[in-house]
Write an enzyme that holds these catalytic residues in place. Structure first.
Site, PDB file in Angstrom:
ATOM      1  N   ASP A 103       0.833  -1.147  -0.172  1.00 12.12           N
ATOM      2  CA  ASP A 103      -0.031  -0.014  -0.071  1.00 12.12           C
ATOM      3  C   ASP A 103       0.797   1.250   0.096  1.00 12.12           C
ATOM      4  O   ASP A 103       1.971   1.179   0.482  1.00 12.12           O
ATOM      5  CB  ASP A 103      -0.872   0.109   1.146  1.00 12.12           C
ATOM      6  CG  ASP A 103      -1.727  -1.107   1.272  1.00 12.12           C
ATOM      7  OD1 ASP A 103      -2.123  -1.668   0.221  1.00 12.12           O
ATOM      8  OD2 ASP A 103      -2.235  -1.455   2.399  1.00 12.12           O
ATOM      9  N   ILE A 104       0.509   2.296  -0.542  1.00  9.03           N
ATOM     10  CA  ILE A 104       0.988   3.654  -0.542  1.00  9.03           C
ATOM     11  C   ILE A 104       1.729   3.949   0.793  1.00  9.03           C
ATOM     12  O   ILE A 104       2.752   4.524   0.941  1.00  9.03           O
ATOM     13  CB  ILE A 104       0.149   4.508  -1.299  1.00  9.03           C
ATOM     14  CG1 ILE A 104       0.898   5.896  -1.564  1.00  9.03           C
ATOM     15  CG2 ILE A 104      -0.903   4.979  -0.413  1.00  9.03           C
ATOM     16  CD1 ILE A 104       0.281   7.114  -2.400  1.00  9.03           C
TER      17      ILE A 104
END
Length: 238
Positions: A103-104
């Site tokens: 995930d970012i």
């Protein structure tokens, strides 16, 4: 493989720049000067010289990256910095891609390679490759959570996860937070966050520590990367 493609993949420039080297008679294959960019070559058999220097060609590249938050696990994006943006231009020519996604806002281990066969093996659901994370949790993780993760957690969409190993590292009753390690064998979208949310807790910080037998180098700073060692590559392929 065509000689112009091989030279471009070796970081000697674009196809156009490589053609200039060929026209300048700077490329030899088996002691013969080559000018035709379409000439077929086998880097495992043929001796290739660039201005008299032997070419050390690697078909596949393997990089270990310590991904920072704010960077997405993609090869290109119009809005965000990608993991490929963290690489030197000479390391992009062979078009590596991230193996799986973080995930970012998740940090930690990410493998980048152009070895499609290895990528498939590591990501295949049938392989059940372990992925271990360190996490800081809002809420007090309990033995009940450990049991539930071991049995499989029912997510909000009614999907039941595979068994996961949850280890409590520390509990802070004053701040009502916990530090844990969790090992999963799947890679569903936001899976770790969704698993904790399903048991009434939220992930405050998440970092991947290992994937299969590949462990994040503790000396690798956030945003930094290095080539995997021969031993690490062998472990990944085992």
């Amino acid at each position: 493989m065509r000689i112009d493609k091989l030279l471009a993949h070796s970081g000697l420039g674009t196809r156009k720049e490589v053609k200039k080297l060929l026209k300048a008679s700077m490329i030899e294959i088996n002691s013969e000067v080559i000018k035709d960019p379409k000439t077929q070559v086998d880097p495992d058999v043929d001796v290739i010289l660039i201005a008299g220097e032997a070419l050390d060609y690697q078909e596949f590249v393997y990089f270990m990256l310590n991904k920072p938050a704010g960077v997405i696990s993609a090869t290109e994006d119009d809005m965000h910095e990608t993991v490929l943006d963290l690489l030197q231009p000479s390391d992009i020519v062979q078009e590596p891609h991230p193996v799986g996604r973080l995930d970012i806002d998740t940090e930690g281990l990410l493998l980048l390679t152009n070895d499609g066969a290895l990528t498939h093996r590591l990501l295949s659901p049938k392989r059940h490759v372990d992925k271990t994370y360190f996490a800081e949790i809002e809420g007090l993780v309990s033995d009940k959570d450990i049991t539930q993760f071991k049995e499989g957690v029912t997510l909000a969409d009614d999907y039941v996860t595979m068994p996961a190993e949850l280890t409590i590292l520390s509990i802070d009753e004053e701040t009502q937070t916990s530090k844990v390690e969790i090992t999963i064998q799947e890679g569903k979208f936001h899976q770790v966050k969704r698993m904790f949310h399903a048991v009434g807790k939220d992930v405050l910080y998440l970092k991947r520590l290992s994937m299969g037998k590949l462990t994040l180098d503790p000396h690798l700073e956030l945003g930094a990367y290095r080539e995997c060692t021969k031993a690490e590559i062998a472990q990944l392929k085992a």
